[in-house]
Design a protein around this motif. Structure first.
Motif, mmCIF file in Angstrom:
data_model
loop_
_atom_site.group_PDB
_atom_site.id
_atom_site.type_symbol
_atom_site.label_atom_id
_atom_site.label_comp_id
_atom_site.label_asym_id
_atom_site.label_seq_id
_atom_site.Cartn_x
_atom_site.Cartn_y
_atom_site.Cartn_z
ATOM 1 N N THR A 135 0.823 -1.199 0.000
ATOM 2 C CA THR A 135 0.000 0.000 0.000
ATOM 3 C C THR A 135 0.861 1.254 0.000
ATOM 4 O O THR A 135 2.063 1.213 0.282
ATOM 5 C CB THR A 135 -0.908 0.029 1.244
ATOM 6 N N THR A 136 0.208 2.361 -0.304
ATOM 7 C CA THR A 136 0.879 3.652 -0.180
ATOM 8 C C THR A 136 1.282 3.896 1.265
ATOM 9 O O THR A 136 2.373 4.396 1.556
ATOM 10 C CB THR A 136 -0.049 4.773 -0.672
ATOM 11 N N ALA A 137 0.405 3.517 2.191
ATOM 12 C CA ALA A 137 0.641 3.778 3.611
ATOM 13 C C ALA A 137 1.867 3.061 4.146
ATOM 14 O O ALA A 137 2.609 3.623 4.970
ATOM 15 C CB ALA A 137 -0.598 3.379 4.421
ATOM 16 N N ASN A 138 2.103 1.818 3.697
ATOM 17 C CA ASN A 138 3.261 1.092 4.225
ATOM 18 C C ASN A 138 4.517 1.259 3.368
ATOM 19 O O ASN A 138 5.542 0.633 3.628
ATOM 20 C CB ASN A 138 2.939 -0.397 4.438
ATOM 21 N N GLY A 139 4.431 2.109 2.330
ATOM 22 C CA GLY A 139 5.595 2.430 1.518
ATOM 23 C C GLY A 139 5.914 1.438 0.432
ATOM 24 O O GLY A 139 6.905 1.592 -0.281
ATOM 25 N N CYS A 140 5.059 0.427 0.257
ATOM 26 C CA CYS A 140 5.304 -0.588 -0.767
ATOM 27 C C CYS A 140 4.824 -0.144 -2.137
ATOM 28 O O CYS A 140 5.476 -0.426 -3.141
ATOM 29 C CB CYS A 140 4.612 -1.891 -0.357
ATOM 30 N N PHE A 141 3.706 0.575 -2.189
ATOM 31 C CA PHE A 141 3.091 0.955 -3.467
ATOM 32 C C PHE A 141 3.187 2.459 -3.662
ATOM 33 O O PHE A 141 2.959 3.249 -2.738
ATOM 34 C CB PHE A 141 1.621 0.521 -3.488
ATOM 35 N N ARG A 142 3.511 2.844 -4.894
ATOM 36 C CA ARG A 142 3.526 4.259 -5.250
ATOM 37 C C ARG A 142 3.002 4.414 -6.663
ATOM 38 O O ARG A 142 3.348 3.624 -7.550
ATOM 39 C CB ARG A 142 4.938 4.824 -5.165
ATOM 40 N N LYS A 143 2.174 5.409 -6.872
ATOM 41 C CA LYS A 143 1.614 5.698 -8.192
ATOM 42 C C LYS A 143 1.931 7.136 -8.566
ATOM 43 O O LYS A 143 1.689 8.062 -7.777
ATOM 44 C CB LYS A 143 0.097 5.460 -8.175
ATOM 45 N N VAL A 144 2.476 7.336 -9.784
ATOM 46 C CA VAL A 144 2.824 8.675 -10.249
ATOM 47 C C VAL A 144 2.429 8.824 -11.712
ATOM 48 O O VAL A 144 2.219 7.837 -12.425
ATOM 49 C CB VAL A 144 4.339 8.969 -10.104
ATOM 50 N N ASP A 145 2.334 10.076 -12.160
ATOM 51 C CA ASP A 145 2.171 10.335 -13.586
ATOM 52 C C ASP A 145 3.539 10.309 -14.257
ATOM 53 O O ASP A 145 4.559 10.087 -13.598
ATOM 54 C CB ASP A 145 1.432 11.659 -13.824
ATOM 55 N N GLN A 146 3.590 10.531 -15.547
ATOM 56 C CA GLN A 146 4.865 10.397 -16.267
ATOM 57 C C GLN A 146 5.866 11.477 -15.900
ATOM 58 O O GLN A 146 7.058 11.360 -16.211
ATOM 59 C CB GLN A 146 4.630 10.400 -17.774
ATOM 60 N N ASN A 147 5.418 12.513 -15.187
ATOM 61 C CA ASN A 147 6.318 13.559 -14.711
ATOM 62 C C ASN A 147 6.738 13.332 -13.263
ATOM 63 O O ASN A 147 7.464 14.151 -12.685
ATOM 64 C CB ASN A 147 5.653 14.930 -14.843
ATOM 65 N N GLY A 148 6.265 12.241 -12.677
ATOM 66 C CA GLY A 148 6.620 11.931 -11.305
ATOM 67 C C GLY A 148 5.692 12.522 -10.269
ATOM 68 O O GLY A 148 5.939 12.387 -9.062
ATOM 69 N N GLY A 149 4.606 13.167 -10.707
ATOM 70 C CA GLY A 149 3.668 13.792 -9.784
ATOM 71 C C GLY A 149 2.368 13.025 -9.662
ATOM 72 O O GLY A 149 2.288 11.828 -9.963
ATOM 73 N N THR A 150 1.327 13.727 -9.261
ATOM 74 C CA THR A 150 0.019 13.102 -9.040
ATOM 75 C C THR A 150 -1.071 13.695 -9.929
ATOM 76 O O THR A 150 -2.257 13.583 -9.635
ATOM 77 C CB THR A 150 -0.391 13.227 -7.566
ATOM 78 N N ASN A 151 -0.662 14.322 -11.020
ATOM 79 C CA ASN A 151 -1.618 14.834 -12.003
ATOM 80 C C ASN A 151 -1.933 13.706 -12.983
ATOM 81 O O ASN A 151 -1.493 13.700 -14.139
ATOM 82 C CB ASN A 151 -1.034 16.050 -12.731
ATOM 83 N N TYR A 152 -2.705 12.746 -12.524
ATOM 84 C CA TYR A 152 -2.906 11.521 -13.282
ATOM 85 C C TYR A 152 -3.686 11.768 -14.572
ATOM 86 O O TYR A 152 -4.523 12.687 -14.646
ATOM 87 C CB TYR A 152 -3.659 10.497 -12.432
#
Length: 404
Positions: A135-152
């Motif tokens: 999960t995001t909370a436990n640091g295992c999962f991370r999701k980003v856009d192609q610029n490395g941000g969260t503007n999906y």
């Protein structure tokens, strides 16, 4: 078939395969099951499969996944998983004892468009099969856009299914790996390449790519985006049978072909043949890397290695983006194989010391050689399984992590 039945079939197929892209492509066809690929997995022969993403015009890629459907073109309603799960896959590829590895490894999944349910669906899959939470909370999962941000980017049902498939297969093989999902703005090669560069910049040790499109002369230069020394980059070879696609043709990647994986009474418990849909052949543009010595192709030969890809012997995946009954689906395509091989690279933990896709060529004792089946009628090893190297499966499928 009656007119009414044909109409229902066509409507269902269009609804299932509709997947918007930059090129306004027509949806892919529903394909009847191949009786020669019947397996002991308990899946009914009346089931067919459909392309998750439509065929791609030049300059854009399509995802290389196929979803099981019934005779009306709908995903069968299931209350739980059907198809191969993590224990099956690790047993088939000699990974049971290695599945506790993966510490310090990050598998990046590069796909187009957004899957808003990605983390939630991944949690269901991992819980179902007893895998540790990611999960995001436990640091295992991370999701980003192609610029490395969260503007999906905007959502897309077909690519969301592809994302679920990729996340689940990476989890199945390497449950202790971290997962980085990088979502390209669209399915153009330019945006997908930018996402690959971003994944490398963010520290991925393995990058899995389950997409491709027609070769083009500019790929000779564009393959530089896959040139990240010390990072294992896997690419699916395609689902249209004999023929080469990019970026699988790049000399900087491990091109991953496909097999039909059946249970049997052997000591291994499984057997494999070439899957008829796996892409393979001789690149039209990319030079032959030094570690390939096959004489029937003067340029880059696809593939290097392989894993299960036949939808008739498919894998269980959980996805709710399209509100499937129960969320459980059965998938095939070389989109299955690419993240499986990515997971094996992560288990091996050896990417920083290997030279692109070369390692398996010197470790033939650690692969299962696929010696039968074909994906076309080219008349040579480029489309036919044979002893030693061949186009559809390369050097073979994993037998532990020694070849990776």
């Amino acid at each position: 078939m009656s007119l009414r039945r044909r109409t229902l079939f066509s409507i269902a197929a269009l609804a299932l395969a509709a997947c918007s892209s930059e090129s306004s492509l027509r949806p892919g066809p529903i394909t009847a099951p191949d009786a020669s690929n019947a397996s002991s997995t308990g899946l009914a022969m009346r089931l067919a499969h459909a392309k998750v993403c439509p065929s791609a015009a030049r300059g854009v890629a399509r995802c290389h996944s196929l979803v099981r459907v019934d005779d009306l073109g709908q995903p069968p309603a299931t209350s739980g998983p059907s198809g191969y799960g993590p224990t099956d896959l690790r047993a088939a590829y000699g990974l049971a004892s290695a599945s506790t590895g993966g510490a310090g490894q990050t598998i990046a999944i590069v796909d187009a468009f957004d899957d808003a349910n990605a983390e939630k669906d991944l949690a269901v899959y991992r819980s179902q099969f007893g895998l540790p939470p990611c999960t995001t909370a436990n640091g295992c999962f991370r999701k980003v856009d192609q610029n490395g941000g969260t503007n999906y980017p905007r959502g897309n049902a077909g690519w969301a299914e592809e994302i679920s498939l990729d996340l689940d297969m990476a989890s199945a093989i390497c449950p202790n790996c971290k997962i980085l999902l990088v979502e390209a703005r669209t399915n153009s090669f330019a945006n997908l390449a930018a996402a690959v560069d971003r994944a490398a910049a963010l520290g991925a040790t393995v990058i899995s790519n389950s997409y491709g499109g027609s070769e083009y002369s500019g790929e000779v230069n564009d393959q530089s985006h896959f040139n990240h020394a010390g990072v294992a980059i896997t690419v699916s070879s395609g689902d249209n049978g004999f023929g080469v696609e990019f970026p699988a043709a790049s000399q900087f990647v491990t091109a991953v072909g496909g097999t039909t994986l059946r249970r049997d009474a052997s000591a291994r418990g499984f057997s494999e043949t070439v899957w008829s849909g796996a892409g393979s052949g001789c690149s039209a543009y990319i030079s032959k890397p030094s570690w390939q010595t096959d004489a029937g192709c003067s340029r880059r030969t696809v593939a290097d290695v392989a894993a299960v890809a036949d939808p008739n012997t498919g894998v269980a995946v959980y996805d709710t983006y399209r509100l499937h009954p129960g969320g459980w689906l059965v998938f095939g395509g070389t989109s299955v194989a690419a993240p499986i091989i990515g997971g094996v690279y992560a288990l091996a933990g050896n990417a920083r010391s290997i030279n692109y896709g070369s390692f398996s060529y010197s470790q033939l004792g650690s692969v299962f050689d696929i010696v039968s089946g074909s994906n076309g009628s080219c008349g040579s090893y480029l489309c036919t399984g044979t002893v030693g190297f061949d186009g559809p499966t390369g050097n073979g499928t994993p037998n532990g992590v020694g070849a990776f």
